[in-house]
Write an enzyme that holds these catalytic residues in place. Structure first.
Site, PDB file in Angstrom:
ATOM      1  N   GLU A   1     -28.843 -91.266 -37.148  1.00  0.00           N
ATOM      2  CA  GLU A   1     -29.094 -92.335 -38.130  1.00  0.00           C
ATOM      3  C   GLU A   1     -28.722 -91.859 -39.538  1.00  0.00           C
ATOM      4  O   GLU A   1     -28.164 -92.631 -40.338  1.00  0.00           O
ATOM      5  CB  GLU A   1     -30.569 -92.772 -38.089  1.00  0.00           C
TER       6      GLU A   1
ATOM      7  N   CYS B   1     -39.580 -98.153 -40.647  1.00  0.00           N
ATOM      8  CA  CYS B   1     -39.683 -99.498 -40.077  1.00  0.00           C
ATOM      9  C   CYS B   1     -41.107 -99.798 -39.594  1.00  0.00           C
ATOM     10  O   CYS B   1     -41.945 -98.896 -39.476  1.00  0.00           O
ATOM     11  CB  CYS B   1     -38.690 -99.646 -38.924  1.00  0.00           C
TER      12      CYS B   1
ATOM     13  N   THR C   1     -35.383 -94.494 -40.980  1.00  0.00           N
ATOM     14  CA  THR C   1     -36.411 -95.473 -40.577  1.00  0.00           C
ATOM     15  C   THR C   1     -37.536 -94.877 -39.738  1.00  0.00           C
ATOM     16  O   THR C   1     -38.554 -95.525 -39.524  1.00  0.00           O
ATOM     17  CB  THR C   1     -35.777 -96.605 -39.744  1.00  0.00           C
TER      18      THR C   1
ATOM     19  N   CYS D   1     -39.695-100.773 -29.250  1.00  0.00           N
ATOM     20  CA  CYS D   1     -39.692-101.616 -30.458  1.00  0.00           C
ATOM     21  C   CYS D   1     -38.609-102.679 -30.279  1.00  0.00           C
ATOM     22  O   CYS D   1     -37.825-102.629 -29.319  1.00  0.00           O
ATOM     23  CB  CYS D   1     -39.363-100.762 -31.669  1.00  0.00           C
TER      24      CYS D   1
ATOM     25  N   CYS E   1     -29.744-101.142 -34.918  1.00  0.00           N
ATOM     26  CA  CYS E   1     -30.934-101.949 -35.192  1.00  0.00           C
ATOM     27  C   CYS E   1     -30.776-102.657 -36.541  1.00  0.00           C
ATOM     28  O   CYS E   1     -30.370-102.032 -37.530  1.00  0.00           O
ATOM     29  CB  CYS E   1     -32.180-101.053 -35.233  1.00  0.00           C
TER      30      CYS E   1
ATOM     31  N   SER F   1     -38.526 -95.442 -28.059  1.00  0.00           N
ATOM     32  CA  SER F   1     -37.433 -95.468 -27.083  1.00  0.00           C
ATOM     33  C   SER F   1     -37.905 -95.170 -25.659  1.00  0.00           C
ATOM     34  O   SER F   1     -37.091 -95.010 -24.752  1.00  0.00           O
ATOM     35  CB  SER F   1     -36.359 -94.457 -27.505  1.00  0.00           C
TER      36      SER F   1
ATOM     37  N   SER G   1     -36.549 -88.826 -32.946  1.00  0.00           N
ATOM     38  CA  SER G   1     -37.241 -88.550 -34.212  1.00  0.00           C
ATOM     39  C   SER G   1     -38.610 -89.223 -34.239  1.00  0.00           C
ATOM     40  O   SER G   1     -39.629 -88.593 -34.520  1.00  0.00           O
ATOM     41  CB  SER G   1     -36.377 -89.046 -35.378  1.00  0.00           C
ATOM     42  N   ASN G   2     -38.650 -90.509 -33.927  1.00  0.00           N
ATOM     43  CA  ASN G   2     -39.930 -91.223 -34.056  1.00  0.00           C
ATOM     44  C   ASN G   2     -40.981 -90.664 -33.097  1.00  0.00           C
ATOM     45  O   ASN G   2     -42.165 -90.623 -33.426  1.00  0.00           O
ATOM     46  CB  ASN G   2     -39.729 -92.737 -33.900  1.00  0.00           C
TER      47      ASN G   2
HETATM   48  O1  0K2 Z   1     -36.357 -92.003 -33.318  1.00  0.00           O
HETATM   49  P1  0K2 Z   1     -34.890 -91.848 -33.239  1.00  0.00           P
HETATM   50  O2  0K2 Z   1     -34.196 -92.385 -34.468  1.00  0.00           O
HETATM   51  O3  0K2 Z   1     -34.450 -90.442 -32.934  1.00  0.00           O
HETATM   52  O4  0K2 Z   1     -34.308 -92.771 -32.078  1.00  0.00           O
HETATM   53  P2  0K2 Z   1     -34.866 -93.258 -30.689  1.00  0.00           P
HETATM   54  O5  0K2 Z   1     -35.823 -92.313 -30.102  1.00  0.00           O
HETATM   55  O6  0K2 Z   1     -33.681 -93.627 -29.876  1.00  0.00           O
HETATM   56  O7  0K2 Z   1     -35.698 -94.574 -31.020  1.00  0.00           O
HETATM   57  C1  0K2 Z   1     -35.072 -95.734 -31.424  1.00  0.00           C
HETATM   58  C2  0K2 Z   1     -34.887 -95.786 -32.891  1.00  0.00           C
HETATM   59  C3  0K2 Z   1     -33.451 -96.029 -33.237  1.00  0.00           C
HETATM   60  C4  0K2 Z   1     -33.235 -96.253 -34.689  1.00  0.00           C
HETATM   61  O8  0K2 Z   1     -34.079 -96.318 -35.531  1.00  0.00           O
HETATM   62 FE1  SF4 Z   2     -35.282-100.456 -35.349  1.00  0.00          FE
HETATM   63 FE2  SF4 Z   2     -35.459 -97.831 -35.017  1.00  0.00          FE
HETATM   64 FE3  SF4 Z   2     -37.514 -99.188 -36.032  1.00  0.00          FE
HETATM   65 FE4  SF4 Z   2     -36.920 -99.484 -33.510  1.00  0.00          FE
HETATM   66  S1  SF4 Z   2     -37.616 -97.586 -34.455  1.00  0.00           S
HETATM   67  S2  SF4 Z   2     -37.362-101.171 -34.969  1.00  0.00           S
HETATM   68  S3  SF4 Z   2     -34.700 -99.302 -33.518  1.00  0.00           S
HETATM   69  S4  SF4 Z   2     -35.487 -98.960 -36.964  1.00  0.00           S
END
Ligand code: 0K2
Ligand code: SF4
Length: 315
Positions: free
Chosen positions: A132, A201, A171, A17, A102, A274, A230-231
């Site tokens: 976060e 997000c 998010t 992202c 972010c 990520s 998490s995402n």
């Molecule tokens: O999804 P997560 O917040 O655990 O983080 P990442 O896997 O590092 O993905 C980037 C999102 C960072 C913040 O929203």
């Molecule tokens: Fe920002 Fe996290 Fe959404 Fe990526 S996943 S756009 S880092 S809030």
């Protein structure tokens, strides 16, 4: 022997992202501008391949600032955001720090501050202990934020003034689960203030919607991502909840037990925000070695979000 046929439905959008792209760029630009070492507090994003790649270029990852010597080298805060105590401690030690939080996480931080300034008690929907969540709670004084994780938690909430409440969210939550938590909050506290829907997000929303679009057509689905992302974990849940019970999170192609896919003719593939493209390609190539592969991308929306790097690193 002839290879078994396999169709991969490639969810789009998937992978990086804008916030992750910016955070990684910040570390790379800092290394190019100031040389090694560049310190990074917490994994810049939750992906070992990314972290190892940056470590090889001279980034030094730490859990806390007290592991960093006073050598004047840059210190970068991860994409997930930090509690206010972190930049405060950095300033006290006259550290040169660059914040890779972010902008969409920073936006939630500002919302939290606004509600607090307006005298509202804040309810945060998020996962306990996630960086976060620690960062967002840490925008306000200790005790000012009540964290809840599920709709069941809403019933147990004890608030000071039901007419003076607000909510924010992490998010990277499940869009569907969060909608039911928000609904429960609004049912119990009709006066509660909050964002239009939640603070999830665009990238989280789109990656989940893309999985929903393919889940029913797939006999199995792979999400590339880290166990602490998490995402990425939410994408596995979305697949399972939308008709693809055989969904799994994998970090690298080497982890995949291909016997698991015997009899599978259609495999879904996506990646968390990520997870770099190199890891997606690696899985596709590993599948190609074993199957007569047909690759089909299913795109539900085009993304054109980009975030600028901080001025100190801009060309
Ligand atoms: O999804 P997560 O917040 O655990 O983080 P990442 O896997 O590092 O993905 C980037 C999102 C960072 C913040 O929203
Ligand atoms: Fe920002 Fe996290 Fe959404 Fe990526 S996943 S756009 S880092 S809030």
């Amino acid at each position: 022997m002839e290879k078994q046929g396999l169709t991969i439905l490639l969810a789009a959008p998937r992978g990086f992202c804008a916030g992750v792209d910016r955070a990684i760029q910040i570390v790379e630009l800092a290394l190019a501008k100031y040389g090694a070492p560049v310190y990074v507090r917490h994994e810049i994003v939750h992906n070992r391949y990314v972290v190892e790649g940056l470590r090889a270029k001279g980034a030094v990852f730490v859990d806390e600032l007290d592991e960093i010597p006073d050598d004047g080298c840059p210190v970068i805060f991860s994409a997930h955001g930090v509690p206010k105590t972190v930049p405060e401690a950095a300033r006290e030690r006259a550290m040169f720090f660059i914040d890779a939080t972010c902008p969409l996480v920073s936006k939630v931080h500002r919302e939290a501050e606004r509600h607090f300034k307006n005298g509202r008690q804040l309810v945060l929907i998020g996962h306990k202990g996630h960086p976060e969540v620690v960062g967002t709670m840490g925008q306000l004084p200790p005790g000012a934020v009540i964290l809840i994780e599920t709709a069941a938690d809403v019933q147990a909430l004890e608030v000071a003034d039901a007419d003076n409440l607000a909510y924010c969210t992490q998010t990277t939550l499940s869009v569907d689960d969060t909608a039911s938590v928000v609904e429960a909050l609004k049912r119990r506290f009709p006066a509660i203030e909050g964002p239009h829907k939640e603070d999830i997000c665009y990238a989280t929303t789109n990656r989940q919607a893309a999985v929903k679009a393919i889940a029913q057509k797939c006999e199995a689905l792979i999400v590339i991502g880290a166990p602490n992302s998490s995402n990425s974990n939410r994408l596995v849940e979305v697949a399972r909840n939308h008709g693809c019970g055989k969904a799994m999170l994998v970090q690298r192609a080497a982890e995949i037990d291909w016997t698991w896919f015997e009899g599978v003719r259609t495999l879904g593939l996506t990646a968390g925000a990520s997870a770099p493209d190199a890891l997606i390609d690696e899985v596709i190539e590993a599948a190609r070695e074993r199957f007569a592969l047909v690759l089909k991308e299913v795109r539900i929306i085009d993304e054109n979000v980009t975030f600028k790097v901080p001025g100190v690193l801009a060309a």
